[in-house]
Design a protein around this motif. Structure first.
Motif, PDB file in Angstrom:
ATOM      1  N   ARG A  14       0.890  -1.492  -0.659  1.00  0.00           N
ATOM      2  CA  ARG A  14       0.251   0.374  -0.253  1.00  0.00           C
ATOM      3  C   ARG A  14       0.837   1.235   0.226  1.00  0.00           C
ATOM      4  O   ARG A  14       0.462   2.058  -0.736  1.00  0.00           O
ATOM      5  N   ALA A  17       2.712   1.632  -3.365  1.00  0.00           N
ATOM      6  CA  ALA A  17       1.444   2.500  -4.325  1.00  0.00           C
ATOM      7  C   ALA A  17       1.719   4.122  -3.917  1.00  0.00           C
ATOM      8  O   ALA A  17       1.145   5.120  -4.113  1.00  0.00           O
ATOM      9  N   ARG A  18       0.821   4.033  -2.847  1.00  0.00           N
ATOM     10  CA  ARG A  18       1.049   5.800  -2.909  1.00  0.00           C
ATOM     11  C   ARG A  18       1.971   6.486  -2.807  1.00  0.00           C
ATOM     12  O   ARG A  18       1.952   7.899  -3.135  1.00  0.00           O
ATOM     13  N   THR A  21       1.742   7.071  -6.299  1.00  0.00           N
ATOM     14  CA  THR A  21       1.106   8.273  -6.075  1.00  0.00           C
ATOM     15  C   THR A  21       1.475   9.704  -5.903  1.00  0.00           C
ATOM     16  O   THR A  21       1.117  10.641  -6.701  1.00  0.00           O
ATOM     17  N   GLU A  24       3.900  11.034  -8.491  1.00  0.00           N
ATOM     18  CA  GLU A  24       2.957  11.344  -9.740  1.00  0.00           C
ATOM     19  C   GLU A  24       2.768  12.819  -9.558  1.00  0.00           C
ATOM     20  O   GLU A  24       2.563  13.604 -11.119  1.00  0.00           O
ATOM     21  N   LYS A  25       2.140  13.222  -8.996  1.00  0.00           N
ATOM     22  CA  LYS A  25       0.982  14.874  -8.026  1.00  0.00           C
ATOM     23  C   LYS A  25       1.864  15.419  -7.109  1.00  0.00           C
ATOM     24  O   LYS A  25       1.463  16.220  -7.754  1.00  0.00           O
ATOM     25  N   ASP A  27       3.802  16.061  -5.118  1.00  0.00           N
ATOM     26  CA  ASP A  27       3.497  16.197  -3.856  1.00  0.00           C
ATOM     27  C   ASP A  27       4.820  17.154  -2.815  1.00  0.00           C
ATOM     28  O   ASP A  27       6.280  15.953  -3.134  1.00  0.00           O
ATOM     29  N   ARG A 110       1.967  -1.386 -12.217  1.00  0.00           N
ATOM     30  CA  ARG A 110       1.124  -0.776 -11.713  1.00  0.00           C
ATOM     31  C   ARG A 110       1.526   0.028 -12.990  1.00  0.00           C
ATOM     32  O   ARG A 110       2.168   0.377 -13.947  1.00  0.00           O
ATOM     33  N   SER A 111       0.369   0.441 -13.504  1.00  0.00           N
ATOM     34  CA  SER A 111      -0.351   1.395 -14.840  1.00  0.00           C
ATOM     35  C   SER A 111       0.052   2.724 -14.761  1.00  0.00           C
ATOM     36  O   SER A 111      -0.548   3.608 -13.247  1.00  0.00           O
ATOM     37  N   ALA A 113      -0.261   6.595 -16.664  1.00  0.00           N
ATOM     38  CA  ALA A 113      -0.779   7.258 -18.217  1.00  0.00           C
ATOM     39  C   ALA A 113       0.829   8.362 -18.716  1.00  0.00           C
ATOM     40  O   ALA A 113       1.082   9.199 -17.714  1.00  0.00           O
TER      41      ALA A 113
END
Lengths: 332, 138
Positions: A14, A17-18, A21, A24-25, A27, A110-111, A113
């Motif tokens: 988890r 994965a986080r 994310t 990718e943002k 942060d 992990r996909s 874009a």
């Protein structure tokens, strides 16, 4: 969010994965963690897998994972698909072909874009690869669609690049023109159960000979491997070729060189993107620039002269600041 | 910061029809979301595993087989077991009106039976993703 990197290191799914994310943002807190991550990076073998749509990249990856898992290697997969330039959305379907590996704790898929800008994409993929490296994956497969320069750029972050083609994909001259032949450390002709596979292999090796004449002695000649992802044929040879390339790179000290090149490119990509973001908004609201935009629209001014004027404006502002500091003595 | 919504569109159990799921996936993509599609005939365990790895904001489950009252409790349990019980789940497909409340009692956030408009699906997913990203800043 504290301790996230430690959880990733401990293999918590988890958290892994986080963190991807959050990076990718972009942060800000997650970006602070990169420094904490870097000392734990550099253990994984990064393998880029690229080729035109529909040649069987995802199926082949699925077959490779099966083999790596038999050797008890842990595997990471980053499957990159394009974002729609119109809506910004994306349909990420590569997992459909790797469904057999879902539920296996030794595999993390992990996909991603592409989210518009090429610079932004390679940055996101670089960071995600680092996260999986920290999470202790032995091998990380990065799948991209090799149709544009952007995807080719992504494949370059890898230590080993596999270019996948298939029989009957049209004139091999097309591949030469597009320049995709140059990026493959291993060339794969997939779907070799279909007619024309041997001809494709022959054409590829002919192009290699031609390249050899041009460039002289190349220390590594990309092996050409015939595979069939559906029957599993040739996957053993592909696996050997991947291990062989890693050995070759290690023995010649090229691994560190590629990694350094990857970091430099990542920095330049991020910097270019940041400069664009930082200055474009400001420039677009500048009345002088708005006036030039109007005149360019009316064909009274050409874009080249106008661009030169903008660059001169930025340089002059920098110069003024420097000399200003010197005059009043308040420079750092 | 980028607030692109990531959603998993999943087919669970022995259900071989995914036209509906693909149409929904396409609409969500056109609405600017990143849609991860699982393909057909997945177990609840696999779906939970994918949802965690992909770190999605919402899970959309498409069921046309009539087995929703059997499969959904298993999926909801699998999510909790993977510590992903906080990811909102919506269900779409052939769902008799009488079953909608039963699904909601399992903590399914919304049910979109056959005939639901694509706009209503997109709007609800936007709403639920927004409320989640505000609520769970770690």
């Amino acid at each position: 969010m504290t301790g996230l990197v430690d959880k990733v290191k401990a293999g918590d799914v988890r958290s892994t994965a986080r963190l991807i994310t959050l990076l990718e943002k972009r942060d800000p807190q997650a970006i602070q963690m990169l420094k904490e991550m870097y000392p734990h990076c550099g253990k994984a073998h990064l393998v880029g897998i690229t080729g035109p749509p529909g040649v069987g990249k995802s199926c082949l990856i699925s077959g490779l994972i099966r083999r790596f898992r038999k050797k008890e290697m842990s595997v990471g997969v980053l499957a990159v698909d394009p974002s729609s330039p119109f809506s910004g959305g994306a349909l990420l379907g590569d997992r459909v072909r790797m469904i057999e590996q879902s539920g296996d704790r030794g595999v993390f898929i992990r996909s991603l874009a592409s989210r518009g800008a090429t610079g932004g994409l390679s940055a996101a993929v670089n960071d995600a690869a680092d996260v999986l490296d920290v999470a202790g994956k032995d091998i990380i497969l990065v799948e991209t669609m090799g149709v544009g320069q952007g995807e080719i750029e992504i494949a370059r972050l890898a230590h080993t690049v596999i270019l996948i083609l298939m029989p009957g994909y049209g004139d091999m001259l097309q591949a030469m023109k597009a320049g995709i032949m140059e990026i493959g450390d291993i060339l794969v002709v997939n779907k070799s159960d279909r007619p024309g596979a041997d001809e494709t292999v022959a054409e590829l090796s002919a192009i290699q000979h031609f390249k050899g004449f041009q460039e002289g002695d190349d220390p590594w000649t990309p092996p050409i491997v015939k595979t069939s992802a559906t029957t599993g044929e040739g996957l053993d040879r592909l696996e050997e070729a991947i291990a062989g390339h890693l050995q070759f790179m290690k023995a010649r000290g090229l691994l560190a060189e590629r990694s350094r090149g990857r970091r430099t490119r990542q920095f330049l990509d991020v910097l270019t993107q940041r400069i664009r973001d930082e200055f474009m908004a400001e420039l677009q609201s500048d009345p002088a620039v708005q006036e030039w935009v109007r005149r360019i629209g009316n064909l009274e001014l050409d874009p080249y002269v106008a661009s030169e004027q903008v660059i001169r404006m930025i340089k002059e502002a920098r110069e003024r600041r420097r000399t200003g500091h010197r005059l009043d003595g308040s420079g750092r | 910061m980028d607030e692109t919504i990531r959603i998993l569109i999943a087919k669970v159990g022995l259900d071989g029809h995914d036209r509906g799921a693909l149409i929904i996936a396409q609409s969500l993509k056109e609405a600017g979301m990143e849609v991860i599609y699982t393909g057909l005939k997945n177990t609840p365990e696999v779906i939970a595993d994918i949802a965690v790895q992909e770190d999605v904001d919402v899970i959309g489950v498409s069921i046309l087989s009539g087995a929703h009252l059997v499969l959904m409790p298993i999926l909801m349990d699998a999510l909790k077991k993977h510590l992903a019980g906080d990811i909102p789940v919506v269900v779409g497909g052939v769902i008799p009106p009488g079953d909608i409340q039963k699904l909601k009692a399992m903590d399914v956030k919304e049910v979109f039976p056959a005939g639901s408009s694509l706009e209503s699906v997109v709007a609800f997913i936007r709403k639920i993703a927004a409320s989640r990203s505000k609520g769970t800043v770690e």
